[in-house]
Scaffold this motif. Structure first.
Motif, mmCIF file in Angstrom:
data_model
loop_
_atom_site.group_PDB
_atom_site.id
_atom_site.type_symbol
_atom_site.label_atom_id
_atom_site.label_comp_id
_atom_site.label_asym_id
_atom_site.label_seq_id
_atom_site.Cartn_x
_atom_site.Cartn_y
_atom_site.Cartn_z
ATOM 1 N N ALA A 71 0.856 -1.182 0.000
ATOM 2 C CA ALA A 71 0.000 0.000 0.000
ATOM 3 C C ALA A 71 0.891 1.231 0.000
ATOM 4 O O ALA A 71 2.049 1.175 0.414
ATOM 5 C CB ALA A 71 -0.923 0.011 1.217
ATOM 6 N N SER A 72 0.339 2.344 -0.436
ATOM 7 C CA SER A 72 1.130 3.561 -0.604
ATOM 8 C C SER A 72 0.888 4.562 0.511
ATOM 9 O O SER A 72 -0.216 4.643 1.072
ATOM 10 C CB SER A 72 0.807 4.217 -1.950
ATOM 11 O OG SER A 72 1.130 3.363 -3.021
ATOM 12 N N THR A 73 1.913 5.324 0.802
ATOM 13 C CA THR A 73 1.803 6.422 1.768
ATOM 14 C C THR A 73 2.973 7.360 1.556
ATOM 15 O O THR A 73 3.896 7.058 0.803
ATOM 16 C CB THR A 73 1.778 5.881 3.207
ATOM 17 O OG1 THR A 73 1.193 6.831 4.070
ATOM 18 C CG2 THR A 73 3.175 5.550 3.705
ATOM 19 N N VAL A 74 2.952 8.504 2.228
ATOM 20 C CA VAL A 74 4.090 9.419 2.192
ATOM 21 C C VAL A 74 4.483 9.769 3.613
ATOM 22 O O VAL A 74 3.638 10.124 4.437
ATOM 23 C CB VAL A 74 3.796 10.689 1.370
ATOM 24 C CG1 VAL A 74 2.531 11.398 1.837
ATOM 25 C CG2 VAL A 74 4.996 11.645 1.403
ATOM 26 N N LEU A 75 5.764 9.614 3.901
ATOM 27 C CA LEU A 75 6.344 10.018 5.172
ATOM 28 C C LEU A 75 7.118 11.302 4.929
ATOM 29 O O LEU A 75 8.110 11.301 4.192
ATOM 30 C CB LEU A 75 7.276 8.937 5.716
ATOM 31 C CG LEU A 75 6.725 7.519 5.816
ATOM 32 C CD1 LEU A 75 7.799 6.576 6.368
ATOM 33 C CD2 LEU A 75 5.470 7.461 6.653
ATOM 34 N N THR A 76 6.654 12.409 5.490
ATOM 35 C CA THR A 76 7.403 13.655 5.391
ATOM 36 C C THR A 76 8.292 13.732 6.622
ATOM 37 O O THR A 76 7.812 13.861 7.746
ATOM 38 C CB THR A 76 6.465 14.867 5.304
ATOM 39 O OG1 THR A 76 5.713 14.773 4.082
ATOM 40 C CG2 THR A 76 7.257 16.170 5.288
ATOM 41 N N VAL A 77 9.605 13.611 6.387
ATOM 42 C CA VAL A 77 10.571 13.590 7.481
ATOM 43 C C VAL A 77 11.389 14.869 7.452
ATOM 44 O O VAL A 77 11.657 15.436 6.392
ATOM 45 C CB VAL A 77 11.485 12.356 7.403
ATOM 46 C CG1 VAL A 77 10.701 11.087 7.685
ATOM 47 C CG2 VAL A 77 12.157 12.255 6.041
#
Length: 355
Positions: free
Chosen positions: A213-219
């Motif tokens: 599954a897709s996601t975005v981690l803004t670090v």
């Protein structure tokens, strides 16, 4: 949403899981029941749910054995079948079987030389699924202290560690998503918070996981020279890295920004992701240098509850199409703190609670 708090002193994942499962047994039991009902409401068959949960749990055990052991310890202490807690932990992987279930979240981070990172995020989801959320502090086996917000059953969502690295979390949807049951994306966020001392570390950890599954981690990180940020867009098709604009702002909602991955974006047509991104883009120049509460209110752009980033459930719609802003949160990487408000950013004028 009511926020619960917990502090663990053990670095042992089984001991931590046992502590959480014992203290919050009713919350873990209630959350898994709510999610299993929700999956059924979305038309995801029970056998599909369990299959994805068990495959994701196996993928987690291979990639991060400690996190799998912690989840099992939670389930055992809460007297809930392990696969049911695993289903909450893999809720994004299960929701990939129902793409219309993509949620709405908006993130903005400002970085630059000689300054600490500044951030704000709205977490938008179904209020009937999350009557309570968890703020948790604990030491990691890698020697870092971690503070995070999450649901009862997911490994992590938004947080900060004592190395000065913060993380925001937004769901995405891609044509390569499947029911294969990969490493839960919430567990990837957790391992980043437990191990990463830099954006490069975070990218290494994220790229090592096989996802379904897709996601975005803004670090983002704050150090002696200033602050940096990157959005790590994760999908089964690969990892994309999005850098801040020239003015230091990095914005993300729920569509891919990476030029290669965006071609496979499957965000539903009725998502407000592009409107919310445009809204953040329009107000970003007024957000820097403010307190977390002032930043939250300013993010509404003078529109209050009518701002695109503020979600209020529409009772005229089916329940599964009703979105609510359940949390407004800012991450302070310099002070190792989370500033939280259980509601919309326009309501946060009275102040956010520091954790």
């Amino acid at each position: 949403m009511q926020l619960r708090t917990a502090m663990s002193t053990s670095r042992d994942p089984v001991a931590r899981g046992r502590e959480l499962g014992t203290e919050f047994a009713p919350q873990f039991a209630r959350t898994q029941a709510l999610y299993l009902d929700h999956f059924d409401e979305l038309g995801i068959r029970a056998e599909v749910v369990r299959g994805i949960a068990e495959r994701s749990r196996a993928a987690l055990a291979a990639w991060a054995p400690g996190l799998a052991a912690e989840a099992d310890a939670i389930a055992d202490a809460a007297q809930v079948e392990r696969w049911r807690v695993a289903a909450v932990g893999a809720r994004t992987e299960i929701l990939a079987a129902a793409p219309q279930a993509v949620s709405e979240c908006s993130t903005a981070v400002h970085v630059g030389p000689g300054q600490a990172a500044e951030s704000i995020q709205t977490w938008d989801w179904h209020d009937f699924l999350v009557p309570e959320g968890l703020l948790w502090e604990f030491p990691s086996a890698a020697g870092l202290d971690v503070k995070l917000f999450t649901e009862f059953g997911t490994a992590a969502k938004i947080g900060v560690n004592s190395a000065g690295l913060g993380l925001h979390f937004n769901i995405l949807s891609h044509v390569s998503d499947s029911d294969a049951g990969g490493v839960p994306v919430h567990a990837i966020a957790r391992r980043v918070l437990e191990e990463a001392r830099s954006i490069d570390d975070a990218r290494r950890v994220a790229a090592s996981a096989t996802v379904s599954a897709s996601t975005v981690l803004t670090v983002f990180e704050t150090g002696p020279a200033g602050s940096r940020a990157a959005s790590l867009e994760l999908s089964p098709a690969g990892v994309g890295v999005v850098d801040p604009e020239a003015d230091g702002w990095l914005l993300h909602t729920n569509h891919f920004l990476d030029p290669e991955l965006c071609g496979g974006d499957t965000i539903p047509a009725d998502s407000t992701t592009r409107e919310r991104f445009a809204h953040l883009d329009a107000v970003r120049s007024a957000l820097a240098g403010l307190s977390p509460a002032a930043r939250a209110v300013a993010a509404c752009g003078g529109q209050g509850a009518d701002a695109d980033i503020c979600m209020t459930p529409d009772p005229a719609l089916p329940r599964v199409e009703q979105w609510a802003t359940l949390l407004t949160i800012a991450v302070d990487t310099e002070a190792f703190a989370l500033d939280v408000f259980p509601g919309r950013p326009d309501e946060a004028a009275a102040g956010l609670t520091r954790f």
